[in-house]
Design an enzyme around this catalytic site. Structure first.
Site, short mmCIF file in Angstrom:
data_model
loop_
_atom_site.label_atom_id
_atom_site.label_comp_id
_atom_site.label_asym_id
_atom_site.label_seq_id
_atom_site.Cartn_x
_atom_site.Cartn_y
_atom_site.Cartn_z
N GLU A 237 18.92 20.56 106.17
CA GLU A 237 18.07 21.71 105.89
C GLU A 237 18.52 22.44 104.64
O GLU A 237 17.71 22.81 103.78
CB GLU A 237 18.08 22.67 107.09
N GLU B 25 25.37 35.32 102.75
CA GLU B 25 26.62 35.93 103.22
C GLU B 25 27.23 35.06 104.32
O GLU B 25 28.46 34.85 104.36
CB GLU B 25 26.35 37.34 103.74
#
Length: 380
Positions: free
Chosen positions: A242, A367
């Site tokens: 992905e 993050e």
């Protein structure tokens, strides 16, 4: 380094021709309407542009992975970010879960339909209160005889409006935290499955994104994907694909933004000369090209590792973070060269800019990607 492939280049030319004939005349209208038509999926399937690396016994071509990822990259380069994301969710995310984890009966049932465009695939992980924290999911699927009783909701689901099949993460053992998560192949036409309204986004307007709601949905027990309780392990196994696909979109978009900007600065004049003759313009374009080359090198390295079965979670996370940050940086810097026109939706650079922003969020926020990379360096 991936070698030159003449067949891949021919396939790419065919896809570009397909987009010119079937996407270009309609894309602006789709963006205004906020939805790519369902008929487009069947058209993609009929022309052989879905799940192309799926083996022939399930309807695909069985070609190398780069053929499939090329479709994601080239649609992004053409400025069709919504199409790129739609194909990616279907062919690069949902289909590999089935191909790599499902049993033979499940593969035979779902994959040919996905290749043909008769079934649109989506992945259901994110929940309203959890975001990137997948361990915080609350959707439950409790085994009850010959079916699972599914309850809960998901949000920000790409392909959500058109989806016929959702590879869904849910807690089959709510007391077991991460080890209680399983994956289910959920038919969206089952009673109790409800699709929310198409969400209104700042970019990727024609790529349908929805909330999904489950109210005592009876999912047949034979639609458990793999083994119960192994959901997180399967996610870790498939997320590198992905995130590589997200990088393919980023690379294509970077190249597309450079394409439209190069053309613009060679035509637009200011202070009696073409914008492209100013040193600042040349430096900005040069930096964008350098960023493209760096992204391409990292992407090609990851793709080669993936094909060898050696792409680990940390390296894929690093690529996702780097490429999507670079995509946003390049779109922003090149938009500046358009001046006020860059802020106008009639100029393609504006779409490259707004479509770029989500890339740093979905597939796991950047993050979180950095946290994954840090864990690989330092451990927990």
């Amino acid at each position: 380094m991936l070698a030159y492939d003449a067949d891949l280049e021919l396939f790419k030319d065919n896809f570009k021709r397909f987009m010119n004939e079937n996407v270009a005349p309609h894309y602006e209208q789709w963006e205004k309407e906020g939805l790519m038509p369902r008929s487009m999926w069947k058209l993609l399937g009929d022309n052989g542009f879905l799940c192309v690396d799926v083996p022939e016994e399930y309807g695909g071509y069985g070609v190398p992975t780069e053929y499939s990822l090329m479709l994601v990259e080239e649609s992004a380069r053409a400025g069709y970010g919504a199409l790129s994301t739609a194909i990616s969710c279907h062919s690069e995310i949902a289909a590999p879960y089935i191909l790599n984890i499902a049993n033979e009966e499940q593969k035979q049932y779902w994959l040919p339909k996905m290749v043909a465009g008769d079934v649109v695939g989506a992945i259901g992980m994110t929940e309203p209160g959890a975001g990137s924290d997948l361990q915080g999911m609350r959707s439950s699927a409790i085994l009850n005889g010959d079916h699972y009783l599914l309850n809960g909701s998901k949000t920000f689901i790409s392909n959500g409006q058109h989806a016929d099949l959702v590879v869904l993460a849910a807690k089959t053992d709510p007391q077991a935290r991460a080890k209680g998560v399983s994956l289910l192949l959920v038919d969206t036409h089952l009673e109790g499955f409800k699709k929310g309204t198409n969400l209104d986004k700042i970019g990727l307007h024609s790529q349908d994104t929805s909330e999904l709601f489950f109210d005592n949905v009876k999912v047949p027990a034979n639609q458990l994907l793999g083994n119960a309780g192994q959901g997180f392990a399967y996610l870790m196994q498939e997320l590198p694909r992905e995130r590589t696909a997200i990088a393919a979109t980023a690379l294509g978009a970077i190249r597309g933004a450079i394409d439209v900007t190069t053309q613009y600065v060679q035509e637009r004049q200011a202070f009696g000369q073409k914008i492209g003759s100013f040193q600042n313009t040349r430096f900005v374009l040069a930096q964008a090209k350098i960023d493209e080359l760096a992204t391409a090198a990292f992407y090609n390295q990851n793709l080669a590792l993936y094909k060898e079965g050696k792409l680990d979670v940390e390296t894929a996370a690093a690529l996702k973070s780097f490429s999507s940050d670079m995509q946003m940086k390049v779109a922003d810097s090149l938009l500046q060269l358009f001046g006020g026109y860059g802020y106008m939706t009639e100029y393609p650079i504006s779409r490259f800019f707004v479509d770029a922003r989500i890339q740093r969020i979905y597939g796991g926020t950047n993050e979180i990607m950095k946290e994954i990379v840090a864990r690989g360096i330092l451990g927990r």
